[in-house]
Enzyme design. Sequence first.
Site, PDB file in Angstrom:
ATOM      1  N   THR A  17      16.171  -7.222  51.454  1.00 27.76           N
ATOM      2  CA  THR A  17      15.721  -6.260  52.457  1.00 27.76           C
ATOM      3  C   THR A  17      16.907  -5.619  53.172  1.00 27.76           C
ATOM      4  OG1 THR A  17      15.522  -7.936  54.201  1.00 27.76           O
ATOM      5  CG2 THR A  17      13.580  -7.543  52.835  1.00 27.76           C
ATOM      6  N   ASP A  18      16.641  -4.476  53.796  1.00 25.92           N
ATOM      7  CA  ASP A  18      17.678  -3.771  54.550  1.00 25.92           C
ATOM      8  C   ASP A  18      17.510  -4.051  56.048  1.00 25.92           C
ATOM      9  OD1 ASP A  18      15.529  -2.182  55.394  1.00 25.92           O
ATOM     10  OD2 ASP A  18      16.041  -0.526  54.053  1.00 25.92           O
ATOM     11  N   ALA A  19      18.262  -3.347  56.863  1.00 24.68           N
ATOM     12  CA  ALA A  19      18.242  -3.577  58.308  1.00 24.68           C
ATOM     13  C   ALA A  19      16.870  -3.293  58.932  1.00 24.68           C
ATOM     14  CB  ALA A  19      19.312  -2.718  58.986  1.00 24.68           C
ATOM     15  N   GLY A  21      14.116  -4.186  57.485  1.00 25.08           N
ATOM     16  CA  GLY A  21      13.195  -5.195  56.965  1.00 25.08           C
ATOM     17  C   GLY A  21      12.419  -4.745  55.748  1.00 25.08           C
ATOM     18  N   VAL A  22      12.842  -3.645  55.148  1.00 28.96           N
ATOM     19  CA  VAL A  22      12.181  -3.083  53.970  1.00 28.96           C
ATOM     20  C   VAL A  22      13.025  -3.412  52.742  1.00 28.96           C
ATOM     21  CG1 VAL A  22      11.480  -0.918  52.858  1.00 28.96           C
ATOM     22  CG2 VAL A  22      11.130  -1.236  55.316  1.00 28.96           C
TER      23      VAL A  22
END
Length: 136
Positions: A17-19, A21-22
């Site tokens: 995930t990225d920053a 949350g995806v």
Amino acid sequence: MGGFRFSTDVRVRFAETDAQGVVHNSNYLVWFEIARIAFLEEYAGGYPALRESGLESFVLEAHVRYRQPAHFDDRLSIHTRIGELRGARFRFDYEIARGDEVIADGWTAHACVDAKTLRPTRIPQALADALARAES
């Protein structure tokens, strides 16, 4: 899922995930590969058997359509099938689902090549037959 007979499951890891949350978009191609390898293991003796026979399979193209985001700890199913099989080329189709909701779909196009020369070679009949049986 529509017309898919095979699937494998993944659980989204935090590192995917990225920053926000995806899940980062690149992970969908990794999940396609996980499903493709599992499909080949189930129906065609596995990718190592293909390589041991003197063949390699190169990815020529890839396409992903992102419909809904995936998040940490989601349980996903990657549905996989052979979309096309002709000559030295074949294509896998994919749908990634969270429960009954398709969150992404796509395909990868491949070429069968001789491992030594890297020249295109016809898909061996035994492999073509195994893949056809998987879809029947």
